[in-house]
Design an enzyme around this catalytic site. Structure first.
Site, PDB file in Angstrom:
ATOM      1  N   PRO A   2       0.838  -1.382  -0.062  1.00  0.00           N
ATOM      2  CA  PRO A   2       0.017   0.065   0.072  1.00  0.00           C
ATOM      3  C   PRO A   2       0.914   1.293  -0.010  1.00  0.00           C
ATOM      4  CG  PRO A   2      -0.827  -1.577   1.660  1.00  0.00           C
ATOM      5  CD  PRO A   2       0.296  -2.092   0.984  1.00  0.00           C
ATOM      6  N   GLU A   3       0.308   2.365  -0.782  1.00  0.00           N
ATOM      7  CA  GLU A   3       1.144   3.720  -0.712  1.00  0.00           C
ATOM      8  C   GLU A   3       0.611   4.573   0.199  1.00  0.00           C
ATOM      9  OE1 GLU A   3       3.506   3.843  -3.275  1.00  0.00           O
ATOM     10  OE2 GLU A   3       2.802   1.978  -4.410  1.00  0.00           O
ATOM     11  N   LYS A  51       2.816   5.213   6.310  1.00  0.00           N
ATOM     12  CA  LYS A  51       1.909   3.838   5.912  1.00  0.00           C
ATOM     13  C   LYS A  51       1.280   3.351   7.288  1.00  0.00           C
ATOM     14  CE  LYS A  51       4.543   2.376   1.963  1.00  0.00           C
ATOM     15  NZ  LYS A  51       5.424   1.575   1.093  1.00  0.00           N
ATOM     16  N   ASN A 169       5.896   0.658  -3.866  1.00  0.00           N
ATOM     17  CA  ASN A 169       6.442  -0.069  -5.453  1.00  0.00           C
ATOM     18  C   ASN A 169       5.807   1.003  -6.418  1.00  0.00           C
ATOM     19  OD1 ASN A 169       8.339  -1.848  -4.441  1.00  0.00           O
ATOM     20  ND2 ASN A 169       6.637  -3.035  -3.948  1.00  0.00           N
ATOM     21  N   ARG A 250       9.831  -6.160  -2.921  1.00  0.00           N
ATOM     22  CA  ARG A 250      10.486  -5.134  -3.727  1.00  0.00           C
ATOM     23  C   ARG A 250      10.211  -5.462  -5.398  1.00  0.00           C
ATOM     24  NH1 ARG A 250      10.971  -1.807   0.626  1.00  0.00           N
ATOM     25  NH2 ARG A 250      12.631  -2.117   1.837  1.00  0.00           N
TER      26      ARG A 250
END
Length: 263
Positions: A2-3, A51, A169, A250
């Site tokens: 999650p961003e 986050k 990401n 990643r």
């Protein structure tokens, strides 16, 4: 992963559902909080830091508390009306349930769940860098922190929440594409770190308040990103096939033509 904008949006969902309410019940399905009861506490508000989600609680005669949770890759909060069917995720993934007279908030597959004194929030989160969506956002401080480790790849530096809080990401890949930087470029060889972190902040902030994330400006399905999620598809700029690399959580996408390798 999650961003920051997703977590910010989730905090707003909890804010709308519970802020100002006196809790009528709670159910913690994590061992460390299994016997905790929050009935009688009032929800003072809901916020985010990078986050991390922070649900702040008050009660007369008690020190304020904060319910902290982290979504990581697969966590989520959903709000329901009393009696409404909980349809967000399978029931075995439920970790927290919080009830008030008008709402039920259900936390699925949450991580790092903890109930702490609100005064101790900084002890828990003080290591984080400037929050891209917070009042403390400071590009100069973010650049200072990133520059302290010049040999680290720029992709890793952007994901390091100790440098700047809120990039995952998606925004990492899109920022690097738009700046024309190969993801494995050492920080020391990146020409304009200030421009990079300022762009990252603008991308994250532009999607605040909506669930569809776009870096292209288009909200149509399949057109919302330049490289992220587009392995083997043609680059929107040059037509070269987009490449992808995986390493644990990643995930990196890039265009080998628009983001040429540097050695």
């Amino acid at each position: 992963m999650p961003e920051g904008d997703t977590v910010w949006n989730t905090a707003r969902v909890l804010e709308r559902a519970l802020a100002g309410d006196v809790l009528t019940g709670s159910d913690f399905r994590v061992p460390q909080l299994a016997t905790t009861r929050l009935a009688g506490w009032t929800v003072a508000g809901s916020g985010s830091r990078g986050k991390h989600l922070l649900l702040r609680l008050t009660k007369a005669g008690e020190a304020p508390r904060t319910l902290h949770s982290h979504l990581r890759m697969d966590g989520a909060w959903r709000a329901y009306a009393p009696g409404e069917r909980w349809s967000g995720r399978p029931s075995h993934l439920i970790r927290v349930v919080i009830r008030s007279a008008r709402s039920v908030a259900v936390g699925y597959h949450l991580h790092e769940v903890a109930l702490i004194p609100t005064a101790d929030e900084d002890k828990l989160l003080g290591h984080l860098g400037p929050d891209l969506l917070g009042p403390d956002w400071d590009p100069a401080e973010a650049v200072r922190r990133i520059s302290a480790k010049p040999d680290v790849t720029v992709a890793e530096a952007l994901l390091d929440q100790r440098n700047l809080a809120g990039i995952g990401n998606l925004y990492k890949a899109e920022t690097l594409f738009l700046r024309g930087v190969w993801p494995w470029t050492p920080v020391a060889k990146v020409a304009d770190l200030t421009g990079m972190v300022e762009l990252a902040q603008k991308l994250v902030a532009s999607n605040r308040g909506r669930w569809t994330q776009t870096t292209t400006g288009s909200l149509r399905r399949g057109t919302t990103s330049y490289v992220y999620g587009r392995r083997a598809q043609p680059c929107r700029r040059c037509g070269t096939a987009i490449e992808k690399a995986d390493s644990d959580e990643r995930i990196t996408y890039w265009c080998p033509q628009c983001q040429p390798r540097t050695d």
